[in-house]
Enzyme design. Structure first.
Site, PDB file in Angstrom:
ATOM      1  N   TYR A 166      43.281  67.794 -33.597  1.00 42.97           N
ATOM      2  CA  TYR A 166      43.812  67.033 -34.870  1.00 42.97           C
ATOM      3  C   TYR A 166      43.139  67.065 -35.639  1.00 42.97           C
ATOM      4  O   TYR A 166      43.321  66.470 -36.917  1.00 42.97           O
ATOM      5  CB  TYR A 166      43.347  66.021 -33.599  1.00 42.97           C
ATOM      6  CG  TYR A 166      43.672  63.825 -33.736  1.00 42.97           C
ATOM      7  CD1 TYR A 166      45.194  63.560 -34.057  1.00 42.97           C
ATOM      8  CD2 TYR A 166      43.343  62.917 -34.628  1.00 42.97           C
ATOM      9  CE1 TYR A 166      45.055  62.245 -34.590  1.00 42.97           C
ATOM     10  CE2 TYR A 166      42.977  62.397 -35.493  1.00 42.97           C
ATOM     11  CZ  TYR A 166      44.546  61.752 -35.168  1.00 42.97           C
ATOM     12  OH  TYR A 166      44.761  60.808 -35.318  1.00 42.97           O
ATOM     13  N   LYS A 170      44.538  66.423 -38.989  1.00 42.74           N
ATOM     14  CA  LYS A 170      43.953  64.824 -40.057  1.00 42.74           C
ATOM     15  C   LYS A 170      43.502  65.938 -41.586  1.00 42.74           C
ATOM     16  O   LYS A 170      44.239  65.000 -42.731  1.00 42.74           O
ATOM     17  CB  LYS A 170      43.493  64.452 -39.291  1.00 42.74           C
ATOM     18  CG  LYS A 170      44.800  63.627 -38.548  1.00 42.74           C
ATOM     19  CD  LYS A 170      45.729  63.062 -38.590  1.00 42.74           C
ATOM     20  CE  LYS A 170      46.154  61.668 -37.968  1.00 42.74           C
ATOM     21  NZ  LYS A 170      47.601  61.418 -38.551  1.00 42.74           N
ATOM     22  N   SER A 200      45.495  51.035 -30.333  1.00 39.24           N
ATOM     23  CA  SER A 200      46.438  51.447 -29.931  1.00 39.24           C
ATOM     24  C   SER A 200      46.415  52.429 -28.699  1.00 39.24           C
ATOM     25  O   SER A 200      45.931  52.877 -27.906  1.00 39.24           O
ATOM     26  CB  SER A 200      47.538  51.897 -30.768  1.00 39.24           C
ATOM     27  OG  SER A 200      46.755  53.773 -31.326  1.00 39.24           O
TER      28      SER A 200
HETATM   29  N1  LIG Z   1      44.537  54.596 -33.895  1.00 41.48           N
HETATM   30  C1  LIG Z   1      44.097  54.616 -34.730  1.00 41.48           C
HETATM   31  O1  LIG Z   1      42.674  54.457 -34.527  1.00 41.48           O
HETATM   32  C2  LIG Z   1      43.902  55.725 -35.643  1.00 41.48           C
HETATM   33  C3  LIG Z   1      43.462  56.951 -36.207  1.00 41.48           C
HETATM   34  C4  LIG Z   1      43.331  57.821 -37.059  1.00 41.48           C
HETATM   35  C5  LIG Z   1      44.703  57.598 -37.470  1.00 41.48           C
HETATM   36  N2  LIG Z   1      45.188  57.350 -36.698  1.00 41.48           N
HETATM   37  C6  LIG Z   1      46.935  57.926 -36.977  1.00 41.48           C
HETATM   38  O2  LIG Z   1      47.869  56.676 -37.527  1.00 41.48           O
HETATM   39  C7  LIG Z   1      49.005  56.946 -36.954  1.00 41.48           C
HETATM   40  C8  LIG Z   1      49.523  56.067 -35.957  1.00 41.48           C
HETATM   41  O3  LIG Z   1      48.496  56.368 -35.022  1.00 41.48           O
HETATM   42  P1  LIG Z   1      48.994  55.032 -33.541  1.00 41.48           P
HETATM   43  O4  LIG Z   1      47.403  54.543 -33.314  1.00 41.48           O
HETATM   44  O5  LIG Z   1      49.638  53.490 -34.036  1.00 41.48           O
HETATM   45  O6  LIG Z   1      49.782  55.848 -32.642  1.00 41.48           O
HETATM   46  P2  LIG Z   1      50.903  55.559 -31.694  1.00 41.48           P
HETATM   47  O7  LIG Z   1      50.789  56.453 -30.887  1.00 41.48           O
HETATM   48  O8  LIG Z   1      51.591  54.079 -31.243  1.00 41.48           O
HETATM   49  O9  LIG Z   1      51.844  55.884 -33.018  1.00 41.48           O
HETATM   50  C9  LIG Z   1      52.647  57.173 -33.308  1.00 41.48           C
HETATM   51  C10 LIG Z   1      54.148  57.420 -32.764  1.00 41.48           C
HETATM   52  O10 LIG Z   1      54.120  57.925 -33.317  1.00 41.48           O
HETATM   53  C11 LIG Z   1      55.252  59.051 -32.545  1.00 41.48           C
HETATM   54  N3  LIG Z   1      55.706  60.077 -32.987  1.00 41.48           N
HETATM   55  C12 LIG Z   1      55.184  61.386 -31.850  1.00 41.48           C
HETATM   56  N4  LIG Z   1      55.646  62.355 -32.353  1.00 41.48           N
HETATM   57  C13 LIG Z   1      56.405  62.367 -33.188  1.00 41.48           C
HETATM   58  C14 LIG Z   1      57.782  63.067 -33.932  1.00 41.48           C
HETATM   59  N5  LIG Z   1      57.328  64.497 -33.759  1.00 41.48           N
HETATM   60  N6  LIG Z   1      58.525  62.596 -34.696  1.00 41.48           N
HETATM   61  C15 LIG Z   1      58.565  60.941 -35.253  1.00 41.48           C
HETATM   62  N7  LIG Z   1      57.615  60.413 -34.218  1.00 41.48           N
HETATM   63  C16 LIG Z   1      56.961  61.015 -33.299  1.00 41.48           C
HETATM   64  C17 LIG Z   1      55.154  58.453 -31.517  1.00 41.48           C
HETATM   65  O11 LIG Z   1      56.660  58.117 -30.732  1.00 41.48           O
HETATM   66  C18 LIG Z   1      54.809  56.864 -31.364  1.00 41.48           C
HETATM   67  O12 LIG Z   1      55.313  56.062 -31.170  1.00 41.48           O
HETATM   68  C19 LIG Z   1      48.876  58.527 -36.891  1.00 41.48           C
HETATM   69  O13 LIG Z   1      49.545  59.342 -37.215  1.00 41.48           O
HETATM   70  C20 LIG Z   1      47.130  58.354 -35.751  1.00 41.48           C
HETATM   71  O14 LIG Z   1      47.055  59.888 -35.916  1.00 41.48           O
HETATM   72  C21 LIG Z   1      45.560  56.146 -36.040  1.00 41.48           C
END
Ligand SMILES: NC(=O)c1ccc[n+]([C@@H]2O[C@H](COP(=O)([O-])OP(=O)(O)OC[C@H]3O[C@@H](n4cnc5c(N)ncnc54)[C@H](O)[C@@H]3O)[C@@H](O)[C@H]2O)c1
Length: 317
Positions: A166, A170, A200
């Site tokens: 991951y 990233k 989330s």
């Molecule tokens: N939540 C955090 O604290 C956090 C921290 C750092 C980075 N992020 C990044 O932020 C973004 C959103 O994260 P989140 O916490 O809302 O997670 P989340 O799981 O709620 O949302 C991610 C969404 O991406 C969709 N998805 C997965 N694979 C896919 C694909 N191949 N094509 C299209 N859609 C797809 C999933 O169905 C999901 O709805 C992600 O990239 C995550 O890595 C989140």
């Protein structure tokens, strides 16, 4: 301070069927954007699905009399990326904003990481951003306007245990942003990267040892956190960064626990070695403290800038 408006703008948000992406979609729509809510609809580890998660967000937006269309294509293939952008073109005729937000998470200690996990993480996060950004960028370049945001992560920029695949994917997004921002600037296409934190379903993927590590940190926060670990605390920075009001490009920004900050990749002034002979490993050992000294640093804006900074130091040495 004028209201930040997206009237007449079209925004694609990948992975917007829930979590952070949903919140970005709702705010952009409220501000006048026509939104493509893309989501493949998988579990947070990428298994299961596809499901029509995007439909409920589109329903929420339309129920408020605003404009949105669903896209169920996967970012993980080039065809999926093309199809997501084609959905925007068919429904709204242009693309002004792209938020590469889709993501999945699979944690494992490094020695237990499987090939399939590495491949999947790279194809959804890193290749996924290439897949959607390439067709979107071509349109943006032609229309001489675009805003692209890459959802990176502190796990990649700073490190986090059990997240090698991951974190690598990233951090790779930051490399993509660094280069694309230099190419896009002359064409009015601005690119930045985001390090968000929000509760989330992804957080539920943490292992017991990670939970313990974070539990100890959060115990120090006491009452100070409030609701700051929720998506609406990330969205304002995202919305600003993809707006016409923002002229930043080539930036890495953190929105975490209600703190908004710019993150820099810096080089120490370091040690200027001999000119007439290559230094030895012992020379490096002798000067290692100077090499690592963080008191005087520069933040190169490009590879060329790093050369320029070094040459300036040579002049002074
Ligand atoms: N939540 C955090 O604290 C956090 C921290 C750092 C980075 N992020 C990044 O932020 C973004 C959103 O994260 P989140 O916490 O809302 O997670 P989340 O799981 O709620 O949302 C991610 C969404 O991406 C969709 N998805 C997965 N694979 C896919 C694909 N191949 N094509 C299209 N859609 C797809 C999933 O169905 C999901 O709805 C992600 O990239 C995550 O890595 C989140």
């Amino acid at each position: 301070m004028s209201t930040i408006s997206f009237a007449g703008r079209v925004a694609i948000i990948t992975g917007a069927g829930g979590g952070l992406g949903r919140d970005y979609a709702l705010d952009l729509a409220r501000r006048g954007a026509a939104v493509v809510v893309n989501d493949l609809g998988t579990n947070s580890d990428g298994t299961g699905g596809p499901s029509r998660m995007a439909d409920s967000v589109v329903g929420e937006i339309r129920a408020a009399g605003l404009s949105a269309v669903a896209s169920y294509d996967s970012v993980a293939t080039a065809e999926g990326g093309e199809a997501i952008v084609a959905t925007a073109m068919k429904a709204f005729g242009r693309v002004d904003v792209l938020i590469n937000n889709a993501g999945i998470l699979r944690n494992a200690p490094f020695d237990e990481l499987e090939d399939s996990t590495i491949d999947t993480m790279l194809s959804v996060h890193l290749k996924g951003a290439f897949n959607v950004t390439r067709p979107a960028y071509r349109l943006m370049k032609r229309q001489r306007y675009g805003r692209i945001l890459f959802a990176s992560s502190a796990a990649g920029m700073f490190g986090n245990t059990e997240q090698a695949a991951y974190g690598a994917a990233k951090a790779g997004l930051v490399g993509l942003m660094n280069v694309l921002s230099l190419e896009g600037r002359a064409h009015g296409v601005l690119c930045n990267a985001l390090l968000p934190t929000a509760e989330s379903r992804m957080g539920a993927q943490m292992s017991a040892s990670q939970m313990k590590e974070f539990g100890e940190v959060f115990a120090m926060a006491g009452p100070y956190l409030g609701n700051s670990g929720t998506p609406p605390f990330v969205t304002p920075l995202v919305v600003y960064l993809v707006s016409e009001a923002c002229s930043s490009t080539h930036g890495i920004y953190s929105a975490s626990l209600g703190r908004y900050a710019r993150v820099f990749v810096a080089a120490s002034n370091g040690w200027i070695g001999p000119r007439d002979r290559a230094p030895t490993a012992e020379d490096v050992e002798a000067h290692f403290t100077t090499i690592c000294d963080q008191k005087n640093v520069t933040v190169p804006g490009s590879l060329r800038d790093e050369f320029t900074d070094i040459i300036k130091l040579l002049h002074k040495s």
